[in-house]
Design a protein around this motif. Structure first.
Motif, short mmCIF file in Angstrom:
data_model
loop_
_atom_site.label_atom_id
_atom_site.label_comp_id
_atom_site.label_asym_id
_atom_site.label_seq_id
_atom_site.Cartn_x
_atom_site.Cartn_y
_atom_site.Cartn_z
N VAL A 1 -28.47 12.30 -5.31
CA VAL A 1 -27.41 13.15 -5.85
C VAL A 1 -26.08 12.83 -5.17
CG1 VAL A 1 -26.57 15.52 -6.05
CG2 VAL A 1 -28.95 14.99 -6.58
N LYS A 2 -26.11 12.67 -3.86
CA LYS A 2 -24.87 12.37 -3.14
C LYS A 2 -24.30 11.02 -3.59
CE LYS A 2 -25.48 15.31 0.99
NZ LYS A 2 -25.57 16.43 0.08
N ALA B 1 -16.92 13.63 -9.02
CA ALA B 1 -16.10 14.45 -8.12
C ALA B 1 -16.31 15.95 -8.36
CB ALA B 1 -14.62 14.10 -8.31
N ASP B 2 -16.61 16.33 -9.60
CA ASP B 2 -16.83 17.75 -9.89
C ASP B 2 -18.27 18.19 -9.66
OD1 ASP B 2 -18.15 16.58 -11.98
OD2 ASP B 2 -17.01 17.58 -13.57
N GLY B 3 -19.09 17.31 -9.08
CA GLY B 3 -20.47 17.69 -8.76
C GLY B 3 -21.43 17.58 -9.93
N ASN B 4 -21.00 16.94 -11.01
CA ASN B 4 -21.88 16.76 -12.16
C ASN B 4 -22.15 15.26 -12.34
OD1 ASN B 4 -22.18 19.52 -13.03
ND2 ASN B 4 -20.02 19.46 -13.57
N GLY B 5 -22.22 14.81 -13.59
CA GLY B 5 -22.32 13.37 -13.87
C GLY B 5 -23.73 12.83 -13.92
N ARG C 1 -25.78 18.82 -4.28
CA ARG C 1 -24.46 18.57 -4.88
C ARG C 1 -23.43 19.62 -4.47
NH1 ARG C 1 -23.78 20.62 -10.96
NH2 ARG C 1 -25.37 22.22 -11.09
N ALA C 2 -23.84 20.59 -3.67
CA ALA C 2 -22.93 21.70 -3.32
C ALA C 2 -21.73 21.17 -2.52
CB ALA C 2 -23.69 22.75 -2.53
#
Lengths: 273, 273
Positions: free
Chosen positions: A225-226, A231-235, A272-273
């Motif tokens: 995930v990292k 940039a917005d924590g999605n994708g 992803r936080a």
């Protein structure tokens, strides 16, 4: 609404990057399905999994091979129609990895998008632009191109060096620059190699990744995930199949699937936080 | 008898390297099929073509996309069963271009070899060894790997330079050295680029090639046969689809298909003499 918009909405509304892969293997089904005809059992199993997890996922991904091997195309039609009727906000990705010359690719696109009404389909890029265009021509649907897969044999071709970069990066760059003229391409990037995922993320900006290989295939959720989030924590569309579907082979299989899905969603959200 | 043996026998018994691709496009069917339900029309059309050409070919190659797009899997089952019952000496190649990770590839192999009972299937090599092994594990069947395809987009990836040679040559070498442990691999090599075919022939010895792109796709038969034949004048499965199937859209379509098939067989035989 386009596939990409539907996906973005589902990421938010279910607070989830988790996708459940529907790989219905009748030999692994709980005993209560053993008395049914196979195609009937396949739909009943899928329906139970979907009903138990629809608030935890950003997509479902039926794997067509599991249906084709059992002559269960009708069950696949029923499964997708069920999601679209009951949970129309959850996009459906048909995992088919099709790829052929243009006139045949049109037939495969019709299979995925017209017959099955999938929101997106996976496509193998080995035949290049004119094999991809018949899929991307469906502008509201998604075309998810194999880039770096999670299996051991992937290295045979995908890691070969081309102009000083691995072939899978060349695929990512070509997708970005030449195949994505309708902004409806995504990439398949396996979970097992976070450093490769990070390199691809650098190349393609916010293009979403479909990430198989979580759970039974042993990917490390946190590192992946990292490496892959935007940039917005999605994708990411992070797909787990067997670890969810076959969490229990007792009568509690659907609740057990839900528990695994909850845990995976949570692991992903922490990362992803 | 293995696929390769069956193929070699058909080359000799029908004195032919010609394969007819069964791409049943109902929109191109003669009027006499218009009153039938689509799946019924698909089988009836195929049956007429097969009956008119079975003594002129070394193989039939149904293209699964044309059946899947029409929900005509039953017609595909019927078509292959008909060939196996009426003309059991003619091998059937299922053109499906499947490719997936191991556990899913097993399902695709079951689709091709168990459900449809094909003698051989086309496979996309982008996922490497463990995506190919489930097919080659059926030792009596053939696994026909995409190498250099005939479409314009093929150059996007297949012609990229890897270690000083094009990727498609790397695929040929890897097939020869690592993927062919049961001697049941073949390669797909398009008809449009004879010089590429000659280079691949140099690399892989007598490994047979499936050559689509003759006829409607405009390949030059003479140059292609000279570039691709083996020392004994065989080694090729030269496939033509639309030029044969849709030679006439009148009631004489089957006789017209036979005339085109006769002509193609003759052109090929002159070129390999």
């Amino acid at each position: 609404m386009s596939f990409i918009e539907k996906l973005k909405n589902a990421w938010v509304s279910n607070n989830s990057l988790l996708c459940i892969g529907l790989d219905p293997d009748t030999e692994k089904f709980p005993d209560l399905f053993k008395t049914m005809a196979k195609p009937e059992a396949v739909f009943a199993f899928n329906k139970a999994i979907i009903d138990a997890t629809h608030d935890l996922v950003c997509a479902y991904k039926p794997q067509i091979a599991y249906f084709s091997a059992e002559a269960a195309e009708t069950s696949l039609e029923q499964t997708i129609a069920y999601i679209k009727t009951q949970y129309p906000h959850i996009p459906v990705i048909l995992d088919a990895k099709r790829g052929d010359i243009g006139s045949t690719a049109q037939k495969y696109a019709a299979e995925a998008f017209e017959r099955y009404q999938a929101d997106a389909v996976t496509v193998n890029p080995y035949l290049g632009l004119d094999s991809i265009t018949p899929f991307t021509a469906y502008r509201e649907r998604g075309t998810i191109l194999l880039c770096r897969t999670s299996n051991s044999g992937a290295a045979d071709l995908q890691d070969l060096s081309v102009d000083g970069i691995p072939l899978y990066q060349k695929v990512a760059i070509t997708a970005r620059d030449h195949w994505n003229s309708h902004n409806n391409c995504l990439l398949v990037v396996g979970a097992t190699w976070p450093e490769q995922m990070a390199a691809i993320r650098q190349l393609v900006g916010d293009m979403p990744f479909l990430v198989p290989g979580v759970g039974a295939q042993g990917g490390d959720v946190n590192a992946m995930v990292k490496a892959g989030k935007t940039a917005d924590g999605n994708g990411l569309i992070i797909s787990s199949s067997r670890a969810v579907l076959y969490a229990s082979n007792g009568d509690d299989f659907a609740q057990a699937a839900r528990a695994v899905a909850l845990s995976l969603r949570q692991q992903i959200n922490v990362a992803r936080a």
